[in-house]
Design an enzyme around this catalytic site. Structure first.
Site, PDB file in Angstrom:
ATOM      1  N   GLY A  86     -23.644   4.561  -5.276  1.00 57.43           N
ATOM      2  CA  GLY A  86     -24.502   5.190  -6.278  1.00 57.43           C
ATOM      3  C   GLY A  86     -23.893   6.395  -6.949  1.00 57.43           C
ATOM      4  N   LYS A  87     -22.682   6.797  -6.524  1.00 63.06           N
ATOM      5  CA  LYS A  87     -22.103   8.040  -7.053  1.00 63.06           C
ATOM      6  C   LYS A  87     -21.509   7.878  -8.455  1.00 63.06           C
ATOM      7  CE  LYS A  87     -17.789   7.302  -4.477  1.00 63.06           C
ATOM      8  NZ  LYS A  87     -16.932   7.857  -3.392  1.00 63.06           N
ATOM      9  N   SER A 126     -13.883  -4.256   0.441  1.00 62.13           N
ATOM     10  CA  SER A 126     -14.683  -3.662  -0.629  1.00 62.13           C
ATOM     11  C   SER A 126     -16.184  -3.901  -0.451  1.00 62.13           C
ATOM     12  CB  SER A 126     -14.226  -4.200  -1.992  1.00 62.13           C
ATOM     13  OG  SER A 126     -14.592  -3.318  -3.029  1.00 62.13           O
ATOM     14  N   TYR A 178       0.830  -1.215   0.000  1.00 66.51           N
ATOM     15  CA  TYR A 178       0.000   0.000   0.000  1.00 66.51           C
ATOM     16  C   TYR A 178       0.859   1.258   0.000  1.00 66.51           C
ATOM     17  CZ  TYR A 178      -4.185  -2.770   1.182  1.00 66.51           C
ATOM     18  OH  TYR A 178      -5.235  -3.657   1.174  1.00 66.51           O
ATOM     19  N   GLY A 210     -16.770   1.450  -4.321  1.00 63.94           N
ATOM     20  CA  GLY A 210     -17.528   2.706  -4.306  1.00 63.94           C
ATOM     21  C   GLY A 210     -18.770   2.701  -5.166  1.00 63.94           C
ATOM     22  N   THR A 211     -18.933   1.694  -6.012  1.00 64.20           N
ATOM     23  CA  THR A 211     -20.081   1.712  -6.922  1.00 64.20           C
ATOM     24  C   THR A 211     -21.402   1.602  -6.172  1.00 64.20           C
ATOM     25  OG1 THR A 211     -19.909  -0.686  -7.300  1.00 64.20           O
ATOM     26  CG2 THR A 211     -18.757   0.767  -8.842  1.00 64.20           C
ATOM     27  N   LEU A 212     -21.419   0.874  -5.058  1.00 71.42           N
ATOM     28  CA  LEU A 212     -22.671   0.715  -4.312  1.00 71.42           C
ATOM     29  C   LEU A 212     -23.098   1.990  -3.589  1.00 71.42           C
ATOM     30  CD1 LEU A 212     -22.251  -2.913  -2.953  1.00 71.42           C
ATOM     31  CD2 LEU A 212     -24.171  -2.073  -4.330  1.00 71.42           C
TER      32      LEU A 212
END
Length: 433
Positions: free
Chosen positions: A324-325, A315, A129, A320-322
């Protein structure tokens, strides 16, 4: 519509679970390689898990304790991490953006908020990371974690990190510039380097970030194909090196990540056959969310349940897709995670994932909560889950994400989720068609 909250029944904090399975016999094995007898052992031990009827009410949790914290109306819950003696908060702080999307100082600020206001006691980092991993930034995340640890009592922090799996591309982390593999020498070197960056003398949970062998279906790859199998580092070598670290006091417990039922059962079998040589894996860190469920629930969940291996989902918002952005792909910000991983994130775009996410967003709106709150509450309180790893790039986002722990989804909401899941069971795999 009012928020879908159900106050936690305080009596549920005292839920008990039967003791882990005790095997009546240790199977003898003449070689250090996995054998037919070990395979038989795994099969029998899994069957015993079903016969003994381990509690399904709380998954692999032996008990739940609750602590009043400033940021949560119902407090933070703590559970035992699989077969280990670690008590961990139901939320774990992910750190992979520290040093890339977030500055080191912002990372420390996030950790302080999570620990002080919300009762989080566990964080997860990795030697590679921040992400995307690059030679010029590798190790920065550990430096942020080290800065945070300086202001804490070490025993108050459950520190988890990861040694990198096999990658021909990553050739800058080892002193000899060799590409990463899960060999004895690389495991030992990785831990010594991590300890130095973190400024501590021990790691609570050391995880193999991804397998040394080919497994398929990882990071958006196609499912397993035998023709792609190559000679990999034996489980025995990996586990023996990890046992060296445990014996030296540098590591307390070990876990795996991005693993399969075969990997979990093989490692458990080796430990059961040779407990002095090989440590027991206590946890598995795999992708798990409303749109990435089937791989874990179809086979891994049974193996982990039978062998008391705790699930640490990463995840939970599906990159981040969930939230909604990213509903409109043409308006995704340049600094968004989806744009930083060419190829790696393709499964979340241009697939059935978009339709599935839109359906879950509709459920959230009907329930009067945000899409992120829906997805996170579902994951936090899933009986298969021990502690959910979350991440954020802003303090406001972090507060919303942890605050979702106060939300309990009502039965009608869960039924709607179930219907969407039946329609879009594996949406992220339906891309490129």
């Amino acid at each position: 519509m009012t928020r879908s909250l159900i106050l936690r029944n305080k009596a549920s904090h005292n839920i008990e679970r039967r003791n882990p399975i005790h095997h009546d016999a240790i199977y003898a094995c003449d070689t250090m390689r996995l054998s037919v007898s070990l395979f038989f052992f795994v099969t029998v031990s899994c069957a015993r898990g079903v016969v003994n009827g381990l509690s399904t009410a709380v998954g692999q949790v032996k008990g739940v304790t609750n602590k009043v914290v400033p940021g949560l109306s119902n407090g933070m819950d703590y559970v035992q991490l699989g077969s280990s003696d670690l008590q961990v908060s139901k939320i774990c702080m992910g750190t992979m953006t520290f040093g890339e999307q977030n500055t080191l100082e912002e990372g420390v600020e996030q950790l302080n908020l999570a620990f002080d206001e919300y009762g989080v006691n566990m964080l997860d980092t990795a030697e590679m990371y921040p992400v995307p991993t690059k030679a010029e930034t590798q190790g920065r995340t550990d430096k942020a974690v080290g800065m945070f640890l300086k202001g804490r009592k070490r025993e108050d922090v459950v520190l988890a990190t990861k040694v990198s799996g096999r990658s021909d591309r990553i050739d800058w982390m080892r002193k000899d510039k060799s590409s990463t593999k899960v060999t004895r020498s690389q495991i030992l070197e990785s831990v010594d380097s991590s300890l130095q960056r973190l400024g501590t003398d021990y790691i609570d949970l050391l995880q193999i970030h991804w397998p040394d062998r080919y497994v398929g279906a990882m990071f958006g790859q196609s499912d397993f194909d035998p023709s792609n199998v190559y000679e990999a580092t034996a489980f025995e070598e990996q586990l023996a090196a990890l046992q060296e670290l445990v014996d030296a006091g540098k590591v307390r417990h070990i876990g795996v990540s991005n693993e399969t039922p075969y990997g979990v059962c093989s490692m458990i079998a080796l430990h059961e056959a040779f407990p002095e040589k090989y440590p027991r894996i206590a946890s598995i860190q795999n992708s798990y969310s409303l749109v990435v469920r089937k791989d874990y629930e179809a086979g891994l969940s049974e193996a982990c349940h039978a062998h008391n291996v705790a699930l640490l989902p990463y995840s939970p918002l599906a990159s981040g897709t969930l939230s909604g952005k990213y509903a409109d792909p043409s308006k995704i910000p340049e600094n968004a995670r989806l744009t930083k991983f060419p190829g790696f994130m393709d499964r979340y775009l241009g697939s059935q994932n978009e339709a599935a996410v839109n359906a879950y967003c509709d459920i959230a709106r009907e329930a009067g909560i945000s899409p992120s709150e829906l997805a996170l509450s579902w994951c936090y309180h899933r009986n298969l889950v021990t502690s959910t790893i979350i991440g954020a790039t802003s303090m406001a986002q972090l507060k919303e994400n942890i605050g979702a722990y106060d939300i309990r989804l009502e039965e009608d909401v869960m039924e709607k989720i179930s219907r969407v899941y039946k329609k879009y069971t594996d949406p992220t795999k339906a891309y490129g068609a």
